[in-house]
Enzyme design. Sequence first.
Site: not given
Length: 215
Positions: A119, A137
Site C-alpha cells: 500500500k 487502506d
Amino acid sequence: MTNKVTDVLAFLHKDYENSFAGLDFSNDYECLVAIVLSAQTTDKSVNKISPTLFSHFPTFEALGNASIEEIEQDIKTLGLYHNKAKSIKALGQVVTKEYGGILPNDRKTLTTLPGVGVKTAGVFLLERRGEQLIPVDTHVKRIAIRLGFAGKNDDFVTIEKKLERAFPKEEHAFIHHSVIMFGRTRCLAINPDCEACPLKQYCSFYKKNSSTKGR
C-alpha cells in the site's frame, strides 16, 4: 461498465471531485516517510509533526544518521512511534547506501525497503509518479466490501486488483482519493450516513441493517 460502476463514478465525481492526498509533503523523501508514519495514525497527526521532523532531518541521509532517540523526540505523539522511529531510520540508511538517496520507481523494489509495504509503495507511486493505481487502506477496503466489489475475507492486494479490474484505468487514482474521502466523511465504519447515500441500493451494510430495524 456495469450500472454499479457508472453510478459509483457519477456519485464520486459529483461529491468528491476535488479529493486529494491528506498528507503534506514537497518531495519524494517527505512523501515516503510521511506515508510510512501514517500507518495506524491519522494524516492530521502526521502533518502536525512532519514539519519539525523534516526540518531536523531533511534527507534520507540525515534521517539515517540520526539516533533513534532524536527521531522519537520528533514523532512521539504518533502511535507506535518506537517502531516507526526504527523503521524510518533504517529506511534512510538503506535508501542512502543502496540507492544514493534516490528512490526506485518500481513497486516491487520499493516494497523491499524498511517500512514500505504494498500500500505504501502504491500511494508513493500514485502521488509522486502519477501512476494510475488504487492502493487500499481501511476506508477503501470497507467500502469495496460494502459495495460488493470485494469479499470480506479478501486481503488488501486482492481488493486492489479487483477494483482496478472493475474501474477504468484513467479513474484509478481518482478512485483512491475519492473513496478515502467518502469513507472519512460519510461511509463511516460505525454509524455511516446510509439514508442519504445514493449508493445504498448496492450496499450490503445498508441492506443488512435496514432489514433488521425494528426487530
